[in-house]
Scaffold this active site. Structure first.
Site, PDB file in Angstrom:
ATOM      1  N   SER A 141      26.638  41.865  24.207  1.00  0.00           N
ATOM      2  CA  SER A 141      25.769  40.830  23.664  1.00  0.00           C
ATOM      3  C   SER A 141      25.774  39.600  24.556  1.00  0.00           C
ATOM      4  O   SER A 141      26.806  39.236  25.141  1.00  0.00           O
ATOM      5  CB  SER A 141      26.248  40.434  22.263  1.00  0.00           C
ATOM      6  OG  SER A 141      25.605  39.258  21.814  1.00  0.00           O
ATOM      7  N   GLU A 143      25.800  36.780  23.482  1.00  0.00           N
ATOM      8  CA  GLU A 143      26.686  35.811  22.837  1.00  0.00           C
ATOM      9  C   GLU A 143      28.034  35.727  23.550  1.00  0.00           C
ATOM     10  O   GLU A 143      28.747  34.736  23.401  1.00  0.00           O
ATOM     11  CB  GLU A 143      26.899  36.181  21.367  1.00  0.00           C
ATOM     12  CG  GLU A 143      25.683  35.984  20.479  1.00  0.00           C
ATOM     13  CD  GLU A 143      25.371  34.524  20.214  1.00  0.00           C
ATOM     14  OE1 GLU A 143      26.301  33.697  20.241  1.00  0.00           O
ATOM     15  OE2 GLU A 143      24.200  34.203  19.961  1.00  0.00           O
ATOM     16  N   TYR A 164      32.504  36.921  16.475  1.00  0.00           N
ATOM     17  CA  TYR A 164      31.688  38.055  16.904  1.00  0.00           C
ATOM     18  C   TYR A 164      31.670  38.159  18.422  1.00  0.00           C
ATOM     19  O   TYR A 164      31.886  39.239  18.997  1.00  0.00           O
ATOM     20  CB  TYR A 164      30.261  37.907  16.371  1.00  0.00           C
ATOM     21  CG  TYR A 164      29.263  38.838  17.017  1.00  0.00           C
ATOM     22  CD1 TYR A 164      29.251  40.193  16.694  1.00  0.00           C
ATOM     23  CD2 TYR A 164      28.327  38.367  17.943  1.00  0.00           C
ATOM     24  CE1 TYR A 164      28.333  41.054  17.287  1.00  0.00           C
ATOM     25  CE2 TYR A 164      27.412  39.217  18.535  1.00  0.00           C
ATOM     26  CZ  TYR A 164      27.423  40.554  18.210  1.00  0.00           C
ATOM     27  OH  TYR A 164      26.522  41.407  18.802  1.00  0.00           O
TER      28      TYR A 164
END
Length: 352
Positions: A141, A143, A164
């Site tokens: 990801s 992120e 996460y």
């Protein structure tokens, strides 16, 4: 399609009921694969995104099969890898909502990070005991980059800003470690935000387009959001699953960024989406502090040069097309919902 009488290639997908899992399943079925998906046991079926391609397993023509298992259960992963004998494994399963990961950090870490480790170990043991070649894809990801300034590519340092994201970084390096330590064909796909009409309704893009449909039809008046200045590189999920597959078709495993290389703020998404149906977002959107996160990620914008050059991959759907696709879909959904409301089958009073 596979040549006549040739054995079908088999793919095993965790997270098959999610947005990416459903698009990847469609893609692989068109390629002639037999697709196996691992789903969690629940009192309610969560297979809505697969209903249009589902065929009863009693039908001999069914090439998609679902099996109960869980990334938190190593024994179930071992069992299905050994039983199915997949050629390709796609680990898309996760607790993937950034905001929720702050509220459920332990669960997020267990499923996202340790879950990837369990699946890699299942694949490693299977490969060592059978001598088969199994190719593994790990869903990364954007992120993971967090606070690192854009543009971000495969060499950019990770600076995760949520449980996460931290868990995804761990899964990334577990994958790298199993590739280097055991020679597994294991790839990381670092995908920037990819959306679609199948996106979960608690993700900001879908939350916006879902509300627009209801507002336009008169079922809702207000939309509550958090940080409107956050900037993201938004693409279409259907384009990105092809990139996943391409990574596993290469001669050597590697890590790749998939991105559109353009970023837009949440406010710009609002302007495009509300403007598409002739509405002014400022008349309907209110800021709710509860949607701000303990640590924000300001700007994610990827560089997909490596994927373009080595995979021949590039996105086909642009930002305006993506927004239009999502708004059109949710507008039609709101129209169907309005019929049910008008006839007393459901009550819309829960919405502001």
């Amino acid at each position: 399609m596979a040549p006549e009488n040739a054995p079908l290639k088999k793919a095993l997908i965790t997270g098959i009921t999610g947005q990416d899992g459903s698009y990847l399943t469609e893609f692989l079925l068109k390629k002639g694969y037999e697709v196996h998906g691992i789903i969690r046991r629940s009192s309610n079926f969560n297979t809505q995104r697969l209903e249009h391609i589902y065929i009863d397993p009693h039908n001999s023509s069914a090439r998609m099969k679902l099996h109960y298992g869980d990334l938190s259960d190593a024994s179930s992963l071992r069992k299905w890898v050994d039983t199915i004998c997949p050629d390709e494994v796609y680990n898309l399963g996760a607790q993937s909502h950034v905001g929720v990961s702050f509220e459920n950090p332990d669960y997020t870490a267990d499923v996202v990070a340790t879950g990837a480790l369990r699946l890699l170990e299942a694949v490693r043991i299977h490969v060592e005991s059978t001598g088969r070649l199994v190719k593994y894809y790990q869903a990364g990801s954007s992120e993971m980059y967090g606070a690192t300034p854009p543009p971000q590519d495969e060499t950019t340092v990770f600076h995760p800003r949520s449980p996460y994201a931290v868990a995804k970084v761990a899964a990334h390096f577990y994958t790298v470690n199993y590739r280097e330590a055991y020679g597994l064909f294991a790839c990381n796909g670092i995908l920037f935000n990819h959306e679609s009409p199948r996106r979960g309704e608690n993700f900001v893009t879908r939350k916006i387009t879902r509300a627009i449909g209801r507002i336009k039809i008169g079922l809702q008046k207000k939309l509550f959001l958090g940080n409107l200045k956050a900037s993201r590189d938004w693409g279409f999920a259907g384009d990105y699953v092809e990139g996943m597959w391409l990574m596993l078709q290469q001669d050597k495993p590697d890590d790749y960024v998939l991105a559109t290389e353009n970023s837009y703020t949440v406010e710009e998404f609002l302007e495009e989406a509300f403007g598409y149906v002739g509405l002014n977002w400022k008349d309907h959107v209110e800021i709710d502090p509860r949607y701000f996160r303990p640590s924000e990620v300001d700007n994610l914008r990827g560089s997909a040069q490596k994927a373009r050059e080595l995979l021949g991959w590039q996105p086909k759907v642009n930002f305006k097309q993506l927004v239009a696709m999502m708004v059109d879909s949710d507008l039609e959904r709101a129209k169907r919902e309005k019929v049910l409301v008008d006839n007393g089958y459901i009550d819309s009073h829960q919405q502001p």
